[in-house]
Design a protein around this motif. Structure first.
Motif, PDB file in Angstrom:
ATOM      1  N   GLY A  35       0.817  -1.210   0.000  1.00 58.15           N
ATOM      2  CA  GLY A  35       0.000   0.000   0.000  1.00 58.15           C
ATOM      3  C   GLY A  35       0.850   1.259   0.000  1.00 58.15           C
ATOM      4  N   GLU A  36       1.948   1.223   0.755  1.00 56.46           N
ATOM      5  CA  GLU A  36       2.869   2.366   0.763  1.00 56.46           C
ATOM      6  C   GLU A  36       3.478   2.569  -0.621  1.00 56.46           C
ATOM      7  OE1 GLU A  36       5.651   1.427   3.839  1.00 56.46           O
ATOM      8  OE2 GLU A  36       4.199   1.756   5.435  1.00 56.46           O
ATOM      9  N   LEU A  37       3.828   1.477  -1.291  1.00 53.90           N
ATOM     10  CA  LEU A  37       4.390   1.587  -2.637  1.00 53.90           C
ATOM     11  C   LEU A  37       3.372   2.178  -3.609  1.00 53.90           C
ATOM     12  CD1 LEU A  37       6.369  -1.775  -2.918  1.00 53.90           C
ATOM     13  CD2 LEU A  37       7.310   0.540  -2.738  1.00 53.90           C
ATOM     14  N   ILE A  38       2.131   1.762  -3.492  1.00 53.52           N
ATOM     15  CA  ILE A  38       1.080   2.309  -4.352  1.00 53.52           C
ATOM     16  C   ILE A  38       0.936   3.812  -4.107  1.00 53.52           C
ATOM     17  CG2 ILE A  38      -1.423   2.328  -4.760  1.00 53.52           C
ATOM     18  CD1 ILE A  38      -1.308  -0.749  -4.196  1.00 53.52           C
ATOM     19  N   GLY A  39       0.957   4.210  -2.839  1.00 50.32           N
ATOM     20  CA  GLY A  39       0.853   5.630  -2.500  1.00 50.32           C
ATOM     21  C   GLY A  39       2.022   6.443  -3.024  1.00 50.32           C
TER      22      GLY A  39
END
Length: 90
Positions: A35-39
């Motif tokens: 999720g952090e990578l997507i953000g």
């Protein structure tokens, strides 16, 4: 490229190389890091003037990341923690 875009590229790359080096993430931790990578990818695309609607920001971010990976900065931006530089313990 702006300083913000450069910083986002470096952080995205550091986190991506780190998650690829680890094999012991719990499902919850793995979902959080992804999720952090997507953000970060979305933020990079927006910083590069991409629009969120329609996924343009993600597409632009990945194109820039792929281009950036071919340069000399990518190796210097990889995670340098013990796990990533020495491998996982036996």
């Amino acid at each position: 490229m702006s300083a913000i875009s450069d910083a986002l590229l470096r952080e995205y790359h550091r986190r991506r190389t780190h998650i690829e080096a680890r094999t012991d993430y719990t499902p919850l931790a793995s979902a959080q890091v992804h999720g952090e990578l997507i953000g970060l990818r979305g933020a990079l695309g927006i910083a590069l003037n991409g629009q969120v609607r329609g996924g343009e920001a993600d597409r632009i971010a990945m194109q820039e990341y792929d281009r950036w990976l071919g340069g000399v900065e990518a190796d210097a931006a990889a995670c340098t923690c013990d796990l990533c530089t020495e491998g996982a313990p036996a």
